[in-house]
Design a protein around this motif. Structure first.
Motif, PDB file in Angstrom:
ATOM      1  N   LEU A  12       3.602  60.070   0.488  1.00 39.53           N
ATOM      2  CA  LEU A  12       4.313  61.117  -0.237  1.00 39.53           C
ATOM      3  C   LEU A  12       3.961  62.501   0.282  1.00 39.53           C
ATOM      4  O   LEU A  12       2.787  62.842   0.452  1.00 39.53           O
ATOM      5  N   ASP A  13       4.985  63.301   0.476  1.00 35.45           N
ATOM      6  CA  ASP A  13       4.815  64.738   0.679  1.00 35.45           C
ATOM      7  C   ASP A  13       4.499  65.363  -0.692  1.00 35.45           C
ATOM      8  O   ASP A  13       4.694  64.723  -1.728  1.00 35.45           O
ATOM      9  N   ILE A  14       4.016  66.579  -0.704  1.00 31.24           N
ATOM     10  CA  ILE A  14       3.664  67.217  -1.987  1.00 31.24           C
ATOM     11  C   ILE A  14       4.717  68.261  -2.397  1.00 31.24           C
ATOM     12  O   ILE A  14       5.460  68.060  -3.362  1.00 31.24           O
ATOM     13  N   ASP A  15       4.778  69.369  -1.651  1.00 30.80           N
ATOM     14  CA  ASP A  15       5.632  70.490  -2.075  1.00 30.80           C
ATOM     15  C   ASP A  15       7.115  70.156  -1.885  1.00 30.80           C
ATOM     16  O   ASP A  15       7.548  69.837  -0.779  1.00 30.80           O
ATOM     17  N   GLY A  16       7.866  70.235  -2.965  1.00 28.20           N
ATOM     18  CA  GLY A  16       9.290  69.910  -2.896  1.00 28.20           C
ATOM     19  C   GLY A  16       9.565  68.442  -3.178  1.00 28.20           C
ATOM     20  O   GLY A  16      10.719  68.050  -3.355  1.00 28.20           O
ATOM     21  N   THR A  17       8.496  67.633  -3.190  1.00 28.95           N
ATOM     22  CA  THR A  17       8.651  66.199  -3.422  1.00 28.95           C
ATOM     23  C   THR A  17       8.014  65.795  -4.757  1.00 28.95           C
ATOM     24  O   THR A  17       8.632  65.105  -5.564  1.00 28.95           O
ATOM     25  N   LEU A  18       6.773  66.222  -4.973  1.00 27.26           N
ATOM     26  CA  LEU A  18       6.084  65.949  -6.242  1.00 27.26           C
ATOM     27  C   LEU A  18       6.075  67.174  -7.147  1.00 27.26           C
ATOM     28  O   LEU A  18       6.144  67.053  -8.370  1.00 27.26           O
ATOM     29  N   GLY A 185       9.827  62.634   1.591  1.00 21.65           N
ATOM     30  CA  GLY A 185       9.637  64.066   1.758  1.00 21.65           C
ATOM     31  C   GLY A 185      10.934  64.839   1.640  1.00 21.65           C
ATOM     32  O   GLY A 185      12.016  64.249   1.583  1.00 21.65           O
ATOM     33  N   ASP A 186      10.816  66.163   1.631  1.00 23.11           N
ATOM     34  CA  ASP A 186      11.980  66.994   1.286  1.00 23.11           C
ATOM     35  C   ASP A 186      12.535  67.811   2.447  1.00 23.11           C
ATOM     36  O   ASP A 186      13.424  68.632   2.215  1.00 23.11           O
ATOM     37  N   THR A 187      12.024  67.629   3.655  1.00 20.28           N
ATOM     38  CA  THR A 187      12.520  68.461   4.763  1.00 20.28           C
ATOM     39  C   THR A 187      12.851  67.603   5.993  1.00 20.28           C
ATOM     40  O   THR A 187      12.368  66.468   6.116  1.00 20.28           O
ATOM     41  N   PRO A 188      13.625  68.157   6.923  1.00 24.03           N
ATOM     42  CA  PRO A 188      13.877  67.436   8.180  1.00 24.03           C
ATOM     43  C   PRO A 188      12.578  67.138   8.945  1.00 24.03           C
ATOM     44  O   PRO A 188      12.513  66.197   9.729  1.00 24.03           O
ATOM     45  N   HIS A 189      11.515  67.929   8.687  1.00 26.10           N
ATOM     46  CA  HIS A 189      10.229  67.683   9.357  1.00 26.10           C
ATOM     47  C   HIS A 189       9.551  66.428   8.812  1.00 26.10           C
ATOM     48  O   HIS A 189       8.829  65.746   9.543  1.00 26.10           O
ATOM     49  N   ASP A 190       9.790  66.130   7.541  1.00 28.44           N
ATOM     50  CA  ASP A 190       9.284  64.879   6.970  1.00 28.44           C
ATOM     51  C   ASP A 190       9.999  63.696   7.630  1.00 28.44           C
ATOM     52  O   ASP A 190       9.383  62.671   7.941  1.00 28.44           O
ATOM     53  N   ILE A 191      11.305  63.853   7.813  1.00 28.81           N
ATOM     54  CA  ILE A 191      12.085  62.793   8.466  1.00 28.81           C
ATOM     55  C   ILE A 191      11.572  62.600   9.900  1.00 28.81           C
ATOM     56  O   ILE A 191      11.318  61.475  10.337  1.00 28.81           O
TER      57      ILE A 191
HETATM   58 MG   LIG Z   1       7.640  69.380   1.311  1.00 30.84          MG
END
Ligand SMILES: [Mg+2]
Length: 237
Positions: A12-18, A185-191
């Protein structure tokens, strides 16, 4: 030593996700550490969502006119100051930043014996843990396992680190297999970081990016309920 993982590793990502808008003290700690180490530079805002803390610090310092060598020379010291400052300034209670349904989702997932929860975040490790504790989300995530902005500057290097730590937690040699790893996650960088490791990815629209920017994900989820539904599909696959 066991050879087979006990199911799905969910990173899990944190900011924007949790949580959302939980980073004011975090951003201030980074800026004050930059000033403490490099003096009164003029800092311009840089894109932060999806980037590691190391990468954000570098972007700010390069924009302020420093060279990469100058950035590298004091990076570890600067990050240590940022982490210490955050310890002192993190709000006691960040529970109002928790995204809807996330506590229930984590409680459900951590009870599932076929699933291991972990983190992949650009936050420095101590900042990640402090932020999630203040948000009231630490319990389902203990013992902490994952990879952080303190582990690498390039987010694309983080998933294998988390896979190795999750495997070690279960007494497995090597890494948790990528075909049993899902990044959320919430960004293209997570992808991108999931793809770099050959892992699956659920993108969430609760953070910095709209659906249109997240179409390279395996699944796009608008809510905690949709994350749960997508994870049960991966677990059944
Ligand atoms: Mg994030």
């Amino acid at each position: 030593m066991r050879q087979t993982p006990p199911g799905l590793l969910v990173l899990l990502d944190i900011d924007g996700t949790l949580v959302w808008r939980a980073s004011r003290a975090h951003a201030q700690a980074v800026v004050s550490a930059i000033h403490e180490v490099h003096g009164e530079l003029t800092l311009a805002p840089v894109e932060a969502a999806g980037f590691t803390d190391r990468r954000i610090v570098r972007a700010m310092l390069l924009q302020a006119g420093l060279t990469n060598a100058q950035v590298d020379q004091d990076m570890e010291w600067l990050l240590a100051i940022a982490a210490r400052t955050y310890e002192e300034t993190c709000p006691v209670d960040l529970s109002d930043t928790v995204l809807p349904g996330i506590p229930e989702l984590l409680a459900e997932l951590c009870r599932d014996p076929g699933l291991q929860l972990g983190l992949v975040t650009g936050n420095l490790e101590s900042i990640a843990h402090r932020k999630l504790t203040a948000a009231g989300l630490s319990r389902p995530l203990l013992p902490w396992v994952g990879a952080y902005g303190s582990d690498a500057e390039d987010r694309n290097r983080l998933v294998p680190v988390a896979q190795e730590r999750a495997a070690a937690l279960h007494g497995m040699a090597g890494r948790w297999p990528s075909d049993q790893t899902v990044v959320v996650g919430d960004t293209p960088h997570d992808i991108a970081c999931a793809r770099a490791a050959g892992a699956s990815v659920i993108a969430v629209t609760t953070g910095a990016y709209e659906r249109d920017a997240l179409t390279d994900a395996d699944v796009i989820a608008d809510s905690a309920t949709e994350i749960a539904a997508a994870l049960s599909q991966f677990a059944a696959a």
